[in-house]
Design an enzyme around this catalytic site. Structure first.
Site, short mmCIF file in Angstrom:
data_model
loop_
_atom_site.label_atom_id
_atom_site.label_comp_id
_atom_site.label_asym_id
_atom_site.label_seq_id
_atom_site.Cartn_x
_atom_site.Cartn_y
_atom_site.Cartn_z
N ASN A 5 0.74 -1.24 -0.35
CA ASN A 5 -0.21 0.08 0.04
C ASN A 5 1.01 0.98 0.03
OD1 ASN A 5 -2.84 -1.30 0.12
ND2 ASN A 5 -2.92 -0.63 1.76
N CYS A 49 -7.31 2.75 3.24
CA CYS A 49 -6.74 2.52 3.65
C CYS A 49 -5.04 3.25 3.20
CB CYS A 49 -6.70 1.42 2.61
SG CYS A 49 -7.46 0.35 2.16
C1 UGA Z 1 -6.07 -0.02 -1.66
C2 UGA Z 1 -5.21 -1.17 -2.17
O1 UGA Z 1 -5.56 -0.45 -4.29
C3 UGA Z 1 -5.72 -2.42 -2.45
O2 UGA Z 1 -4.48 -3.49 -2.80
C4 UGA Z 1 -5.89 -1.99 -0.29
O3 UGA Z 1 -6.19 -3.98 -0.62
C5 UGA Z 1 -7.03 -1.68 -0.04
O4 UGA Z 1 -6.43 -0.36 -0.70
C6 UGA Z 1 -6.51 -1.51 1.47
O5 UGA Z 1 -5.66 -1.84 1.94
O6 UGA Z 1 -7.70 -2.57 1.18
P1 UGA Z 1 -8.47 1.37 -2.38
O7 UGA Z 1 -8.47 1.83 -1.48
O8 UGA Z 1 -9.59 0.63 -2.50
O9 UGA Z 1 -7.65 -0.07 -2.12
O10 UGA Z 1 -8.59 1.76 -3.46
P2 UGA Z 1 -7.62 1.90 -4.36
O11 UGA Z 1 -8.28 1.69 -5.94
O12 UGA Z 1 -6.36 1.96 -4.34
O13 UGA Z 1 -7.24 3.77 -5.14
C7 UGA Z 1 -7.20 4.60 -3.96
C8 UGA Z 1 -6.44 5.99 -3.54
O14 UGA Z 1 -6.13 6.31 -5.20
C9 UGA Z 1 -8.10 6.24 -4.53
O15 UGA Z 1 -8.70 7.90 -4.56
C10 UGA Z 1 -7.53 6.08 -6.22
O16 UGA Z 1 -7.97 7.16 -6.92
C11 UGA Z 1 -6.15 7.46 -5.98
N1 UGA Z 1 -5.55 6.62 -7.32
C12 UGA Z 1 -5.50 5.94 -7.86
C13 UGA Z 1 -4.96 8.18 -7.99
O17 UGA Z 1 -4.91 8.78 -7.82
N2 UGA Z 1 -4.20 7.99 -8.58
C14 UGA Z 1 -4.33 7.01 -9.78
O18 UGA Z 1 -3.31 6.56 -10.53
C15 UGA Z 1 -4.90 5.83 -9.03
#
Ligand code: UGA
Length: 448
Positions: free
Chosen positions: A209, A261
């Site tokens: 993470n 997370c």
């Molecule tokens: C994250 C991890 O991706 C999962 O693998 C993990 O299991 C989870 O945390 C956890 O620990 O429970 P999640 O928080 O559901 O998952 O969402 P993500 O899709 O990872 O996005 C997190 C944030 O990053 C969002 O606000 C998204 O908009 C942002 N993001 C994502 C960006 O700003 N840029 C990107 O390129 C990708």
């Protein structure tokens, strides 16, 4: 296999449901009776595409049930999964009180050999702590147990897909025999299974993470340079991502990461490192970059709009990312708070998260569509890149707005198209067709 899953949050509910679907008898437990009543009624306490159907199928087939009686569930099970929340404590560390409480109950109800699987996100060393608590609460009973770490990597909004198609299943155990028993649960998924020791498994979760969060902050830092240098971070990220060693994922510049997370887990890893005598400055910087992103963007809005006071602004998207109604650490909360503090009038739209936002900002006007939110506004700010929002018709958008100015906080709209339709378009780390006054291009070029 008889399984008991303690905690019906995102991780517990989805894991329990998928393990039932793979043929196990699963009892999901929660001390929140309202939640359990909802689930018994076939209603989902969270929004997660595809989940309700799988729950219904497995309840009907008697493989999945929901109870509040944790003692019964633990005693009935061969494997007990701990999937309770580990929120951030005031010192940045994970609050392990729910994990401790569950471990005590497991200890008191250890009627025969059990494998205790920790799915909650917990700092390195928690597996040993859980073992100690269970041992101390066995009340003279001599039943044996082993604590296993089996972190979860699913993403909200993609939870069902991720659980059925994991990149890897990670199992940290003391003995190979026990690790194999847990691995057998996931065999039907046909994915790589990595078996390691408990502490390494616990670290892998946080390191993963934190690495993803750092990757996002890295590209956001690059976006700040792009803005001044007249480069386009979307092109830069595309070019970087084509390198297989870098990869294209989590390189999307924007308002920064939110959700339940990344913020919590990066802080916890920072505190854990500190407690172990290491200053994780790299991670600290990643957190600082993330904290600065929304503030920088509102500042840009203030400049381009000629002040925020009295301006009417449409906020498009409220959830921390698309396909969820979750507002935890959502960037919309910071953006709206700053706009309101600056004296703006805010209208907002989100396909499903508006109800949750209404509790936080009752003074905002919540609209039934993106177009309705744009009615008469001086500017729009795109905060969450829902497909419905990305695919809005620019001509219709423009017709609704008093002034065609768009701030794209996720670089989700087509810049050229928006400009063709006469919008003043401002993304993150993107040069605009009309030269921006603050671009110090000549100065940059003359610098060796
Ligand atoms: C994250 C991890 O991706 C999962 O693998 C993990 O299991 C989870 O945390 C956890 O620990 O429970 P999640 O928080 O559901 O998952 O969402 P993500 O899709 O990872 O996005 C997190 C944030 O990053 C969002 O606000 C998204 O908009 C942002 N993001 C994502 C960006 O700003 N840029 C990107 O390129 C990708």
């Amino acid at each position: 296999m008889n399984l008991c899953i303690i905690g019906t949050g995102y991780v517990g509910l989805v894991t329990g449901t998928i393990l039932a679907d793979l043929g196990n008898e699963v009892i999901c437990v929660d001390n929140d009776s309202a939640k359990i009543d909802m689930l018994k009624d076939g209603q989902m306490p969270i929004y997660e595409p595809g989940l309700a159907e799988i729950v219904e199928r497995n309840v009907e087939d008697c493989r999945l049930s929901f109870v509040t009686d944790i003692r019964f569930a633990v005693r009935h099970a061969d494997m007990v999964f701990i999937a309770v929340g580990t929120p951030m404590a005031a010192n940045g560390y994970a609050d392990l009180s729910s994990v401790r409480e569950v471990a005590e109950i497991v200890g008191r109800n250890l009627n025969r050999h059990k494998i205790v699987v920790n799915k909650s996100t917990v700092p390195v060393g928690t597996g040993d702590l859980v073992g100690e608590i269970i041992r101390a609460n066995r009340n003279g009973a001599r039943a044996e147990f082993e604590v296993v770490s089996n972190p979860e990597f699913l993403r909200e909004g993609n939870a069902v897909y991720d659980s059925l198609n994991p990149d890897r299943v990670l199992i940290g155990a003391q003995s190979m025999d026990v690790a194999e028993q847990v691995a057998d649960l996931y065999r039907p998924l046909d994915c790589p299974v990595m078996i390691t020791d408990v502490r390494s498994a616990e670290m892998i979760k946080y390191a993963s993470n934190a690495f993803l969060a750092t990757k996002i902050s890295f590209v956001n830092a690059v976006s700040c340079i792009c803005e001044v240098a007249g480069a386009d971070v979307v092109e830069v990220a595309k070019g970087m991502g084509l390198d297989k060693r870098i990869g294209p994922e989590f390189l999307q510049a924007g308002l920064g990461y939110g959700g339940s997370c990344f913020g919590k887990d990066t802080q916890c890893l920072l505190s854990t490192a500190q407690a172990l005598g290491y200053e994780f400055d790299l991670l600290k910087a990643a957190i600082e970059v993330n904290d600065a992103q929304p503030k920088r963007f509102v500042e840009k809005m203030r400049q381009k709009l000629g002040g925020l006071s009295g301006k009417s602004v449409a906020v498009l998207g409220l959830a921390f990312k698309p396909n969820t109604d979750d507002l935890r650490d959502a960037k919309s909360l910071e953006i709206i708070a700053d706009l309101l503090a600056g004296g703006s009038i805010v209208r907002a739209y989100d396909p499903i998260a508006a109800k949750n936002a209404q509790r936080v900002f009752p003074q905002v006007t919540y609209c039934k569509s993106g177009y309705e939110a744009l009615e008469g506004v001086d500017a729009a700010v795109l905060v969450t890149e829902w497909e419905e929002i990305r695919s809005m018709d620019p001509a219709r958008m423009r017709a609704m707005m008093a002034r065609p100015m768009v701030f794209d906080g996720r670089n989700a709209l087509c810049k050229e198209q928006m400009e063709r339709f006469g919008f003043e378009y401002y993304g993150i780390g993107r040069a605009t067709m009309a030269a921006e006054p603050e671009i110090a291009l000549a100065k940059t070029k003359s610098t060796p």
